[in-house]
Design a protein around this motif. Structure first.
Motif, short mmCIF file in Angstrom:
data_model
loop_
_atom_site.label_atom_id
_atom_site.label_comp_id
_atom_site.label_asym_id
_atom_site.label_seq_id
_atom_site.Cartn_x
_atom_site.Cartn_y
_atom_site.Cartn_z
N THR A 147 0.88 -1.10 -0.16
CA THR A 147 -0.17 -0.04 -0.01
C THR A 147 0.89 1.22 -0.06
O THR A 147 0.86 2.31 -0.65
CB THR A 147 -0.81 -0.10 1.25
N ARG A 148 1.93 1.11 0.93
CA ARG A 148 2.79 2.51 0.86
C ARG A 148 3.61 2.55 -0.29
O ARG A 148 3.70 3.82 -0.77
CB ARG A 148 3.55 2.34 2.24
N LEU A 149 4.20 1.61 -0.51
CA LEU A 149 5.06 1.73 -2.03
C LEU A 149 4.14 1.97 -3.20
O LEU A 149 4.63 2.78 -3.98
CB LEU A 149 5.81 0.46 -2.19
N ARG A 150 2.94 1.54 -3.34
CA ARG A 150 2.33 1.65 -4.25
C ARG A 150 1.97 3.29 -4.43
O ARG A 150 2.16 3.89 -5.62
CB ARG A 150 1.05 1.09 -4.46
N ALA A 151 1.52 3.92 -3.40
CA ALA A 151 1.10 5.09 -3.16
C ALA A 151 2.58 6.06 -3.54
O ALA A 151 2.29 7.05 -4.13
CB ALA A 151 0.84 5.80 -1.76
N ALA A 152 3.71 5.47 -3.26
CA ALA A 152 4.88 6.41 -3.53
C ALA A 152 5.17 6.25 -4.98
O ALA A 152 5.72 7.31 -5.50
CB ALA A 152 6.07 5.87 -2.73
N ARG A 162 12.94 7.42 -8.25
CA ARG A 162 11.89 6.69 -8.74
C ARG A 162 11.87 5.27 -9.31
O ARG A 162 11.05 4.46 -8.94
CB ARG A 162 11.32 7.40 -10.15
N VAL A 163 13.10 4.73 -9.85
CA VAL A 163 13.51 3.57 -10.24
C VAL A 163 13.59 2.57 -9.07
O VAL A 163 13.33 1.67 -8.86
CB VAL A 163 14.72 3.61 -11.24
N ALA A 164 14.21 3.32 -7.95
CA ALA A 164 14.29 2.54 -6.56
C ALA A 164 13.16 2.24 -5.90
O ALA A 164 12.81 1.25 -5.33
CB ALA A 164 15.38 3.27 -5.64
N THR A 165 12.19 3.09 -5.91
CA THR A 165 10.84 2.98 -5.18
C THR A 165 10.15 1.95 -6.08
O THR A 165 9.41 1.13 -5.60
CB THR A 165 9.95 4.29 -5.35
N ALA A 187 11.38 -1.48 -5.29
CA ALA A 187 11.05 -2.01 -3.84
C ALA A 187 9.76 -2.38 -4.01
O ALA A 187 9.28 -3.24 -3.23
CB ALA A 187 11.15 -0.83 -2.95
N TYR A 188 8.83 -1.82 -4.77
CA TYR A 188 7.35 -1.88 -4.92
C TYR A 188 7.35 -3.41 -5.63
O TYR A 188 6.66 -4.49 -5.35
CB TYR A 188 6.60 -1.15 -5.99
N ASP A 189 8.23 -3.89 -6.77
CA ASP A 189 8.31 -5.08 -7.34
C ASP A 189 8.72 -6.08 -6.29
O ASP A 189 8.22 -7.23 -6.47
CB ASP A 189 9.04 -5.08 -8.52
N ASP A 190 9.86 -5.81 -5.47
CA ASP A 190 9.91 -6.82 -4.67
C ASP A 190 9.10 -7.23 -3.58
O ASP A 190 8.70 -8.38 -3.20
CB ASP A 190 11.40 -6.55 -3.69
N ALA A 191 8.33 -6.11 -3.14
CA ALA A 191 7.06 -6.51 -2.30
C ALA A 191 6.03 -7.10 -3.06
O ALA A 191 5.55 -8.16 -2.59
CB ALA A 191 6.39 -5.30 -1.75
N PRO A 213 6.43 13.08 -5.69
CA PRO A 213 6.30 14.78 -6.04
C PRO A 213 7.49 15.13 -7.10
O PRO A 213 8.33 14.57 -7.50
CB PRO A 213 6.94 15.02 -4.50
N PRO A 214 6.85 16.48 -7.55
CA PRO A 214 7.76 16.98 -8.50
C PRO A 214 9.30 17.21 -8.28
O PRO A 214 9.51 17.37 -7.02
CB PRO A 214 7.11 18.20 -9.15
N GLY A 215 10.15 16.88 -9.17
CA GLY A 215 11.47 17.18 -8.59
C GLY A 215 12.28 15.86 -8.08
O GLY A 215 13.34 15.86 -7.88
N THR A 216 11.35 14.85 -8.06
CA THR A 216 12.04 13.36 -7.52
C THR A 216 12.91 13.23 -8.54
O THR A 216 12.82 12.90 -10.01
CB THR A 216 10.93 12.48 -7.35
N SER A 217 14.04 12.50 -8.31
CA SER A 217 15.06 12.11 -9.18
C SER A 217 14.89 10.78 -9.98
O SER A 217 14.02 10.02 -9.23
CB SER A 217 16.53 11.97 -8.57
N HIS A 218 15.23 10.67 -11.06
CA HIS A 218 14.90 9.34 -11.79
C HIS A 218 15.43 8.16 -10.87
O HIS A 218 14.96 7.10 -10.97
CB HIS A 218 15.79 9.47 -13.21
N VAL A 219 16.69 8.22 -10.07
CA VAL A 219 17.17 6.98 -9.35
C VAL A 219 15.99 6.82 -8.45
O VAL A 219 15.82 5.64 -7.93
CB VAL A 219 18.64 7.57 -8.96
#
Length: 128
Positions: A55-60, A73-76, A79-83, A65-71
């Motif tokens: 739930t938390r990772l899907r929302a993330a 976004r990919v890491a989040t 982590a969602y795929d791992d969950a 938020p605007p300005g979030t780095s590509h790295v």
């Protein structure tokens, strides 16, 4: 006379029952401890923790938020795929998501795995 015989029979039956429970009950416990394997403990975290992480990772991943780095976004997303993969293992579903490289095939598989988990009863997305 009949009351005395019934009383003795009742006392004898209760004594026999108590002795049976004491001896048979302890023998059964010893047998179970010696011959039956202990209950298995799950290898991963409880499914409730996995659902909360999803739930938390899907929302993330959906509302970075605007300005979030590509790295980040990919890491989040990783982590969602791992969950998602953990949830598949916990529910005994096939995990084909972790085998795919990044791209549209993985995104399509992520949607399919989400649907499989929802169909299995794991709720981590808002109701439509």
């Amino acid at each position: 006379m009949l009351t005395g015989v019934l009383g003795v029979a009742a006392i004898t039956a209760m004594l026999a029952l108590v002795l049976w429970v004491v001896f048979y009950g302890s023998a059964a416990r010893i047998f179970v401890r010696r011959h039956l394997p202990p209950p298995t403990t799950p290898a991963g975290p409880p499914i409730e923790v996995i659902a909360a992480d999803l739930t938390r990772l899907r929302a993330a991943t959906l509302s970075a938020p605007p300005g979030t780095s590509h790295v980040r976004r990919v890491a989040t997303l990783a982590a969602y795929d791992d969950a998602l993969a953990q949830a598949c293992v916990a529910l005994g579903l096939p995990d084909t998501l972790s085998e795919l490289p990044l791209g549209t095939d993985r995104e399509a598989e992520r949607l399919r795995v989400e649907m499989l988990l929802e169909d299995a009863g794991l709720r981590f997305t808002p109701r439509r």
